[in-house]
Design a protein around this motif. Structure first.
Motif, PDB file in Angstrom:
ATOM      1  N   ASP A 114       0.821  -1.220   0.000  1.00 16.90           N
ATOM      2  CA  ASP A 114       0.000   0.000   0.000  1.00 16.90           C
ATOM      3  C   ASP A 114       0.856   1.272   0.000  1.00 16.90           C
ATOM      4  O   ASP A 114       0.382   2.341  -0.357  1.00 16.90           O
ATOM      5  CB  ASP A 114      -0.980   0.022   1.185  1.00 16.90           C
ATOM      6  N   LEU A 115       2.128   1.160   0.382  1.00 19.09           N
ATOM      7  CA  LEU A 115       3.004   2.346   0.394  1.00 19.09           C
ATOM      8  C   LEU A 115       3.454   2.772  -1.005  1.00 19.09           C
ATOM      9  O   LEU A 115       3.902   3.897  -1.189  1.00 19.09           O
ATOM     10  CB  LEU A 115       4.233   2.095   1.273  1.00 19.09           C
ATOM     11  N   VAL A 116       3.386   1.873  -1.967  1.00 21.65           N
ATOM     12  CA  VAL A 116       3.810   2.250  -3.318  1.00 21.65           C
ATOM     13  C   VAL A 116       2.610   2.586  -4.211  1.00 21.65           C
ATOM     14  O   VAL A 116       2.776   2.933  -5.381  1.00 21.65           O
ATOM     15  CB  VAL A 116       4.694   1.153  -3.982  1.00 21.65           C
ATOM     16  N   GLU A 117       1.416   2.520  -3.639  1.00 16.72           N
ATOM     17  CA  GLU A 117       0.226   2.941  -4.396  1.00 16.72           C
ATOM     18  C   GLU A 117       0.233   4.460  -4.537  1.00 16.72           C
ATOM     19  O   GLU A 117       0.872   5.165  -3.759  1.00 16.72           O
ATOM     20  CB  GLU A 117      -1.047   2.499  -3.654  1.00 16.72           C
ATOM     21  N   GLY A 118      -0.488   4.975  -5.523  1.00 17.83           N
ATOM     22  CA  GLY A 118      -0.589   6.435  -5.696  1.00 17.83           C
ATOM     23  C   GLY A 118       0.745   7.078  -5.969  1.00 17.83           C
ATOM     24  O   GLY A 118       1.073   8.120  -5.402  1.00 17.83           O
ATOM     25  N   ASN A 119       1.531   6.424  -6.824  1.00 20.13           N
ATOM     26  CA  ASN A 119       2.835   6.969  -7.232  1.00 20.13           C
ATOM     27  C   ASN A 119       3.749   7.203  -6.026  1.00 20.13           C
ATOM     28  O   ASN A 119       4.489   8.182  -5.973  1.00 20.13           O
ATOM     29  CB  ASN A 119       2.644   8.269  -8.033  1.00 20.13           C
ATOM     30  N   ARG A 120       3.648   6.313  -5.027  1.00 22.76           N
ATOM     31  CA  ARG A 120       4.537   6.313  -3.858  1.00 22.76           C
ATOM     32  C   ARG A 120       4.474   7.627  -3.061  1.00 22.76           C
ATOM     33  O   ARG A 120       5.463   8.067  -2.473  1.00 22.76           O
ATOM     34  CB  ARG A 120       5.989   6.023  -4.281  1.00 22.76           C
ATOM     35  N   ALA A 121       3.316   8.245  -3.038  1.00 26.88           N
ATOM     36  CA  ALA A 121       3.175   9.551  -2.378  1.00 26.88           C
ATOM     37  C   ALA A 121       3.516   9.486  -0.892  1.00 26.88           C
ATOM     38  O   ALA A 121       4.027  10.457  -0.323  1.00 26.88           O
ATOM     39  CB  ALA A 121       1.751  10.073  -2.549  1.00 26.88           C
ATOM     40  N   LYS A 122       3.229   8.352  -0.249  1.00 25.20           N
ATOM     41  CA  LYS A 122       3.455   8.270   1.202  1.00 25.20           C
ATOM     42  C   LYS A 122       4.933   8.175   1.566  1.00 25.20           C
ATOM     43  O   LYS A 122       5.317   8.542   2.675  1.00 25.20           O
ATOM     44  CB  LYS A 122       2.700   7.066   1.782  1.00 25.20           C
ATOM     45  N   ILE A 123       5.763   7.656   0.668  1.00 25.16           N
ATOM     46  CA  ILE A 123       7.185   7.472   1.008  1.00 25.16           C
ATOM     47  C   ILE A 123       8.126   8.262   0.104  1.00 25.16           C
ATOM     48  O   ILE A 123       9.332   8.310   0.365  1.00 25.16           O
ATOM     49  CB  ILE A 123       7.575   5.975   1.000  1.00 25.16           C
ATOM     50  N   GLY A 124       7.603   8.901  -0.947  1.00 25.76           N
ATOM     51  CA  GLY A 124       8.454   9.773  -1.752  1.00 25.76           C
ATOM     52  C   GLY A 124       8.251   9.621  -3.253  1.00 25.76           C
ATOM     53  O   GLY A 124       8.587   8.590  -3.820  1.00 25.76           O
ATOM     54  N   ARG A 125       7.711  10.676  -3.866  1.00 24.96           N
ATOM     55  CA  ARG A 125       7.527  10.688  -5.327  1.00 24.96           C
ATOM     56  C   ARG A 125       8.766  11.174  -6.049  1.00 24.96           C
ATOM     57  O   ARG A 125       9.010  10.805  -7.184  1.00 24.96           O
ATOM     58  CB  ARG A 125       6.361  11.624  -5.686  1.00 24.96           C
ATOM     59  N   SER A 126       9.511  12.082  -5.401  1.00 22.52           N
ATOM     60  CA  SER A 126      10.717  12.602  -6.040  1.00 22.52           C
ATOM     61  C   SER A 126      11.853  12.612  -5.031  1.00 22.52           C
ATOM     62  O   SER A 126      11.627  12.733  -3.827  1.00 22.52           O
ATOM     63  CB  SER A 126      10.483  14.011  -6.602  1.00 22.52           C
ATOM     64  N   VAL A 127      13.062  12.439  -5.543  1.00 21.73           N
ATOM     65  CA  VAL A 127      14.263  12.461  -4.711  1.00 21.73           C
ATOM     66  C   VAL A 127      15.240  13.464  -5.309  1.00 21.73           C
ATOM     67  O   VAL A 127      15.067  13.890  -6.454  1.00 21.73           O
ATOM     68  CB  VAL A 127      14.935  11.070  -4.633  1.00 21.73           C
ATOM     69  N   ALA A 128      16.265  13.838  -4.539  1.00 21.78           N
ATOM     70  CA  ALA A 128      17.254  14.786  -5.045  1.00 21.78           C
ATOM     71  C   ALA A 128      18.576  14.563  -4.329  1.00 21.78           C
ATOM     72  O   ALA A 128      18.622  14.013  -3.224  1.00 21.78           O
ATOM     73  CB  ALA A 128      16.782  16.222  -4.826  1.00 21.78           C
ATOM     74  N   PHE A 129      19.664  14.991  -4.972  1.00 23.42           N
ATOM     75  CA  PHE A 129      20.972  14.961  -4.343  1.00 23.42           C
ATOM     76  C   PHE A 129      20.955  15.867  -3.104  1.00 23.42           C
ATOM     77  O   PHE A 129      20.272  16.907  -3.106  1.00 23.42           O
ATOM     78  CB  PHE A 129      22.051  15.479  -5.298  1.00 23.42           C
ATOM     79  N   PRO A 130      21.706  15.529  -2.057  1.00 20.24           N
ATOM     80  CA  PRO A 130      21.826  16.446  -0.912  1.00 20.24           C
ATOM     81  C   PRO A 130      22.287  17.833  -1.372  1.00 20.24           C
ATOM     82  O   PRO A 130      23.155  17.962  -2.235  1.00 20.24           O
ATOM     83  CB  PRO A 130      22.902  15.767  -0.047  1.00 20.24           C
ATOM     84  N   GLY A 131      21.640  18.871  -0.813  1.00 21.21           N
ATOM     85  CA  GLY A 131      21.989  20.245  -1.169  1.00 21.21           C
ATOM     86  C   GLY A 131      21.176  20.831  -2.301  1.00 21.21           C
ATOM     87  O   GLY A 131      21.269  22.029  -2.583  1.00 21.21           O
ATOM     88  N   HIS A 132      20.343  20.000  -2.956  1.00 21.72           N
ATOM     89  CA  HIS A 132      19.457  20.502  -4.012  1.00 21.72           C
ATOM     90  C   HIS A 132      18.493  21.527  -3.405  1.00 21.72           C
ATOM     91  O   HIS A 132      17.951  21.324  -2.318  1.00 21.72           O
ATOM     92  CB  HIS A 132      18.682  19.314  -4.595  1.00 21.72           C
ATOM     93  N   ALA A 133      18.288  22.656  -4.081  1.00 21.48           N
ATOM     94  CA  ALA A 133      17.412  23.715  -3.556  1.00 21.48           C
ATOM     95  C   ALA A 133      15.951  23.271  -3.620  1.00 21.48           C
ATOM     96  O   ALA A 133      15.442  22.934  -4.686  1.00 21.48           O
ATOM     97  CB  ALA A 133      17.618  24.999  -4.347  1.00 21.48           C
ATOM     98  N   LEU A 134      15.273  23.278  -2.483  1.00 23.02           N
ATOM     99  CA  LEU A 134      13.896  22.774  -2.392  1.00 23.02           C
ATOM    100  C   LEU A 134      12.869  23.880  -2.607  1.00 23.02           C
ATOM    101  O   LEU A 134      12.988  24.972  -2.041  1.00 23.02           O
ATOM    102  CB  LEU A 134      13.666  22.151  -1.013  1.00 23.02           C
ATOM    103  N   GLY A 135      11.842  23.564  -3.399  1.00 20.99           N
ATOM    104  CA  GLY A 135      10.706  24.460  -3.596  1.00 20.99           C
ATOM    105  C   GLY A 135      11.118  25.884  -3.907  1.00 20.99           C
ATOM    106  O   GLY A 135      12.019  26.122  -4.719  1.00 20.99           O
ATOM    107  N   SER A 136      10.479  26.823  -3.232  1.00 19.72           N
ATOM    108  CA  SER A 136      10.827  28.244  -3.372  1.00 19.72           C
ATOM    109  C   SER A 136      11.532  28.749  -2.124  1.00 19.72           C
ATOM    110  O   SER A 136      11.451  29.924  -1.763  1.00 19.72           O
ATOM    111  CB  SER A 136       9.556  29.073  -3.611  1.00 19.72           C
TER     112      SER A 136
END
Length: 571
Positions: free
Chosen positions: A225-247
């Motif tokens: 059930d954690l990978v349902e809905g495009n894995r929204a509960k555990i993470g849809r997107s990942v990034a390298f450490p230090g990547h600028a988040l949002g705004s």
């Protein structure tokens, strides 16, 4: 211009959020702490994300004030925290992970061992993802903890909309962007970061769609059930450490922190990994190897992040599979390098336990207070005077009759046995401060033999580690560091700045603010070496520790034999 960062840190006595302000050369301008709560009941250890966020806001404001830094002078923020599991609902409100049903208690702390049975069951399936965490998950990782919640707290399981590592949650709380870090997901969630190899480079700043989840694994262990809905509960997107988040900082979080909206925030690191980023390039000219390229040189170092527990961090350009040692983790600490992560689950916590539970502890505490020194400084003094009185050739030899296996909270590496127990061999009826000092020395040595075991095991499987760097609270203890240097036979480099985890987190803020092209570039500018501790050149010291190391290794073998004998007796 300055960077602001903080991390959560815990110990048997000290439990706080720390914030620090650094300049672009990695110099600490000011720091502050704010206490946080913890609940401990048997194997269950819990915290509150609400409480931690309030402490963060207090510590950040205090650090800025102490450093005399205005909000507009803060270039960026980085977050580092323990790899604890946070549960929140659709509104971001806390969801209890506690038998108590107390909604405040929505964090399962990293050292919580409630999920030992779940970890065993997950490991019995031999999923291919397990080869990337030393052959099996630890109960300190997130999959077993998630399975425990699903099996024991159904109401909480149905309410939770996001399960996050604490450092990712802090970044999400600050920015509203729930992009996860390659550090947290790869190290603690079985995410396969190398799915992105060749697809994205660190310099590409876009979020990466999370293509490294092995959905078959999650379904097999009962968490499909954690990978349902495009894995929204555990993470849809990942990034390298230090990547600028949002705004950057949202208006709400900026106001709470006393900073400006839009201030860049970097994707997070686990606290130990931030320690690695804060020290791995802290090598003085005299210790650098002229015949090696930068890439080869960094792969010969291991960072010891020594606090409540100790993490052993080494990187390589090639993936190295090492039984019982976590990894290889791609880009989990330094982008585009594979990380090997060893560890000891109780080091600072073990020393606290040994000292505080001895009959001489109250007397020792009074004497330390009257001399205005720490208990450990006093113990080091007592050992020096004992060595002088007994006219022994070197201080380490005081422990010749006392041997310690430091697995009081299991063995994380390299035997990866959470059921392993601590052993003290050589106890007497002596209740004096001097005897406590001997136990303390033997425990330090036991911890150092454990690190030697990890280093030797890693080198036997492809690493070429010949230099250690140490940071964290225990790195400030001169006896602790000298014993490690003597026992492992490597020089140990200490950083210029004591607060290496904070410095590593500030690197994230600096990279997010585009002050540097990437993590490694920032490390080279912001890391700086302090003292170098060399192993003893006395051959008697080496001979002594080689003998004690053999005894150390035999203590675990004896424990396995005893376990087998008792299991047969109970059949």
């Amino acid at each position: 211009r300055t960077e602001c960062c903080f991390h959560g840190r815990s110990g048997a006595v000290h439990l706080s959020v720390d914030a620090g302000i650094f300049d672009e050369k990695g110099k600490l301008l000011g720091s502050a702490s704010s206490p946080i709560q913890i609940w401990k009941e048997k194997d269950c250890i819990e915290q509150s994300s609400t409480d931690i966020w309030l402490a963060v806001c207090t510590a950040v404001k205090s650090a800025c004030s102490l450093a005399n830094v205005a909000a507009e002078d803060v270039a960026g923020l980085g977050f580092a925290a323990t790899c604890s599991l946070v549960a929140v609902d659709a509104d971001g409100s806390p969801v209890s992970v506690s038998w108590s049903a107390d909604a405040r208690r929505n964090i399962i702390v990293w050292m919580d061992h409630r999920a030992v049975d779940q970890a065993d069951r997950i490991n019995a399936r031999n999923s291919p993802v397990l080869q990337y965490c030393g052959g099996g998950v630890s109960p300190e990782m997130q999959a077993p903890k998630l399975l425990w919640v699903k099996e024991n707290l159904q109401e909480s399981w149905s309410m939770a909309c996001r399960w996050m590592d604490l450092s990712d949650w802090l970044a999400y709380r600050a920015t509203g962007d729930d992009t996860r870090s390659l550090c947290t997901t790869v190290c603690k969630w079985t995410y396969l970061g190398h799915a992105h190899m060749g697809q994205w480079r660190e310099l590409d700043s876009r979020d990466m769609e999370a293509c490294g989840w092995d959905e078959v694994f999650w379904e097999e262990i009962g968490l499909g059930d954690l990978v349902e809905g495009n894995r929204a509960k555990i993470g849809r997107s990942v990034a390298f450490p230090g990547h600028a988040l949002g705004s950057g900082l949202t208006p709400t979080s900026a106001k709470e922190l006393g900073l400006l909206p839009g201030t860049p925030v970097g994707t997070s690191l686990i606290d130990a990994h931030a320690g690695g980023v804060g020290v791995m390039e802290s090598v003085p000219e005299a210790e650098s190897k002229a015949d090696l390229s930068d890439e080869e040189a960094i792969c010969r170092r291991m960072v010891l992040v020594c606090g409540t527990s100790t993490c052993h961090m080494a990187v390589s350009k090639n993936k190295l599979f090492i039984p019982g040692v976590w990894g290889p983790f791609w880009s989990a600490m330094i982008p585009e390098y594979w990380l090997t992560e060893g560890g000891q689950s109780a080091t600072g916590a073990l020393l606290d336990y040994i000292v505080e539970n001895h009959a001489a502890a109250p007397l020792l505490a009074n004497h330390a207070a009257s001399q205005s020194v720490s208990i450990f400084e006093l113990l080091n003094k007592i050992l020096l005077s004992m060595a002088h009185e007994q006219n022994i050739p070197f201080l380490s030899a005081l422990s010749q009759d006392t041997h310690v296996l430091p697995d009081f909270h299991g063995n994380r590496s390299p035997v990866a046995d959470p059921k392993s127990k601590g052993v003290i061999c050589g106890l007497t009826l002596d209740t004096s401060e001097k005897y406590l000092a001997l136990l303390y020395l033997a425990t330090i040595q036991g911890i150092a033999y454990g690190t030697r075991h990890i280093v030797e095991h890693c080198n036997a499987h492809g690493h070429k580690i010949d230099t250690l760097l140490a940071c964290g609270g225990l790195a400030k203890n001169s006896l602790y560091i000298q014993e490690h240097a003597d026992i492992i036979g490597c020089p140990i480099i200490l950083p210029r700045e004591n607060e290496s985890v904070l410095l590593g987190a500030s690197v994230l803020g600096a990279v997010a603010a585009k002050k540097f092209s990437g993590i490694h570039d920032a490390m080279k500018s912001m890391n700086a070496a302090g003292k170098v501790v060399h192993p003893s050149s006395d051959p008697r010291v080496k001979k002594y520790h080689d003998a004690k190391y053999k005894i150390f290794r035999s203590l675990y073998e004896q424990q396995l034999s005893h376990r087998s004998t008792m299991a047969q007796a109970l059949q």
